[in-house]
Design a protein around this motif. Structure first.
Motif, short mmCIF file in Angstrom:
data_model
loop_
_atom_site.label_atom_id
_atom_site.label_comp_id
_atom_site.label_asym_id
_atom_site.label_seq_id
_atom_site.Cartn_x
_atom_site.Cartn_y
_atom_site.Cartn_z
N LEU A 1 53.10 45.48 2.86
CA LEU A 1 53.13 44.64 1.66
C LEU A 1 54.27 45.05 0.72
N CYS A 2 54.41 46.35 0.49
CA CYS A 2 55.48 46.83 -0.37
C CYS A 2 56.85 46.42 0.17
N ASP A 3 57.04 46.57 1.46
CA ASP A 3 58.31 46.22 2.09
C ASP A 3 58.59 44.73 1.95
N LEU A 4 57.60 43.90 2.25
CA LEU A 4 57.81 42.45 2.19
C LEU A 4 58.08 41.99 0.77
N VAL A 5 57.33 42.51 -0.18
CA VAL A 5 57.53 42.09 -1.57
C VAL A 5 58.93 42.47 -2.05
N GLU A 6 59.36 43.68 -1.75
CA GLU A 6 60.73 44.06 -2.14
C GLU A 6 61.76 43.14 -1.51
N ARG A 7 61.58 42.80 -0.27
CA ARG A 7 62.55 41.93 0.41
C ARG A 7 62.54 40.52 -0.16
N ILE B 1 51.91 38.16 -4.29
CA ILE B 1 52.26 39.29 -5.16
C ILE B 1 53.69 39.14 -5.68
N ALA B 2 54.62 38.81 -4.81
CA ALA B 2 56.01 38.63 -5.22
C ALA B 2 56.13 37.50 -6.25
N GLY B 3 55.39 36.42 -6.03
CA GLY B 3 55.42 35.30 -6.97
C GLY B 3 54.90 35.69 -8.34
N PRO C 1 45.77 35.24 -16.62
CA PRO C 1 46.03 34.21 -15.62
C PRO C 1 47.42 34.36 -15.01
N GLY C 2 47.50 34.26 -13.70
CA GLY C 2 48.77 34.45 -13.00
C GLY C 2 48.94 35.84 -12.43
N ASP C 3 48.13 36.79 -12.90
CA ASP C 3 48.16 38.13 -12.32
C ASP C 3 47.43 38.14 -10.98
N VAL C 4 47.52 39.26 -10.28
CA VAL C 4 46.87 39.42 -8.98
C VAL C 4 46.01 40.68 -9.00
N LEU C 5 44.82 40.60 -8.45
CA LEU C 5 43.98 41.77 -8.20
C LEU C 5 43.96 42.04 -6.71
N LEU C 6 44.33 43.25 -6.32
CA LEU C 6 44.17 43.70 -4.93
C LEU C 6 42.91 44.54 -4.89
N ALA C 7 41.87 44.01 -4.27
CA ALA C 7 40.54 44.63 -4.24
C ALA C 7 40.34 45.30 -2.89
N ILE C 8 40.19 46.63 -2.90
CA ILE C 8 40.13 47.40 -1.66
C ILE C 8 38.73 47.96 -1.45
N THR C 9 38.12 47.63 -0.34
CA THR C 9 36.83 48.21 0.04
C THR C 9 36.67 48.15 1.55
N THR C 10 36.46 49.30 2.18
CA THR C 10 36.37 49.33 3.64
C THR C 10 35.11 48.65 4.15
N SER C 11 34.05 48.63 3.34
CA SER C 11 32.81 47.97 3.75
C SER C 11 32.80 46.50 3.38
N GLY C 12 33.59 46.14 2.36
CA GLY C 12 33.54 44.80 1.82
C GLY C 12 32.40 44.59 0.86
N ASN C 13 31.63 45.64 0.58
CA ASN C 13 30.41 45.49 -0.20
C ASN C 13 30.30 46.44 -1.39
N SER C 14 31.40 47.10 -1.78
CA SER C 14 31.33 48.00 -2.92
C SER C 14 31.00 47.19 -4.18
#
Length: 217
Positions: A202-208, A56-58, A132-145
């Motif tokens: 994640l937010c903390d690490l990326v900022e750092r 994400i930071a990259g 290209p070069g962007d990031v998708l953060l895909a959130i699903t608690t089941s993994g099957n949405s």
């Protein structure tokens, strides 16, 4: 007709709830269970989390952006994470970071759902906004949405890196992600609670990684 004033009892006079002990025990059990799920995840997956933050930071450093999607509680997580990046998390007065939750535009969501189908509500936005070069953060608690799975597939087709924030065994979405951050629990609420903490880390690490933080080594 006279109106009787309601009576109130003080803390001293009020009798304890008959099930008070059981309810307090339930609170303690819920907290202990949540802590246990979090500890097990972070004890074994810290490196995966660091790698996700580096990706994400990259992307931000190279002028790319982060797209985030999910349903229900995961939609709320998507908006929460995007908001922390756009505004600020712990580093004050930094530049805004381009993060977009794909869960917020009611006109776009209902248009796609009505004309194309609910399974396409995120994928179509990935096609519109992802590069290209962007990031998708895909959130699903089941993994099957299905709509998150479709978004991840569309992202890969467009050259985005897909990071999965998943639960249980990772489901079908796991194979579309690199890395996949999988909270291995069968309890949806525990998965969501851990996802929330992962988002903050994640937010903390990326900022750092992007900005100088006093006290870092």
């Amino acid at each position: 007709m006279s109106i009787k004033e309601p009576t109130t009892s003080t803390g001293e006079d009020a009798a304890p709830h008959a099930g008070g002990h059981r309810l307090r025990a339930r609170v303690a059990a819920a907290v202990a269970d949540s802590i246990d799920v979090k500890r097990r995840y972070f004890d074994t997956h810290a490196e995966d989390l660091v790698r996700a933050a580096e990706i994400i930071a990259g992307a931000f450093a190279a002028g790319g952006k982060l797209l985030v999607c999910g349903n229900g509680g995961s939609a709320a997580d998507a908006q929460h994470i995007a908001g922390e990046f756009v505004n600020q998390f712990l580093v004050k007065d930094r530049r805004a970071l381009p993060a977009l939750a794909l869960t917020t535009d009611g006109g776009v969501l209902t248009c796609i759902a009505n004309d194309t189908g609910f399974e396409r509500v995120f994928a179509r936005q990935v096609e519109a906004f992802g590069s290209p070069g962007d990031v998708l953060l895909a959130i699903t608690t089941s993994g099957n949405s299905p709509n998150v799975e479709a978004a991840a597939a569309a992202a890969r087709d467009r050259g985005l890196t897909v990071i999965g924030l998943l639960g249980r065994d990772g489901g079908r979405v796991r194979a579309l992600c690199d890395p996949a951050l999988v909270v291995q629990s069968q309890d949806t609420q525990r998965i969501q609670e851990t996802h929330n903490l992962i988002g903050h880390v994640l937010c903390d690490l990326v900022e750092r990684m992007l900005f100088e933080v006093a006290g870092d080594v």
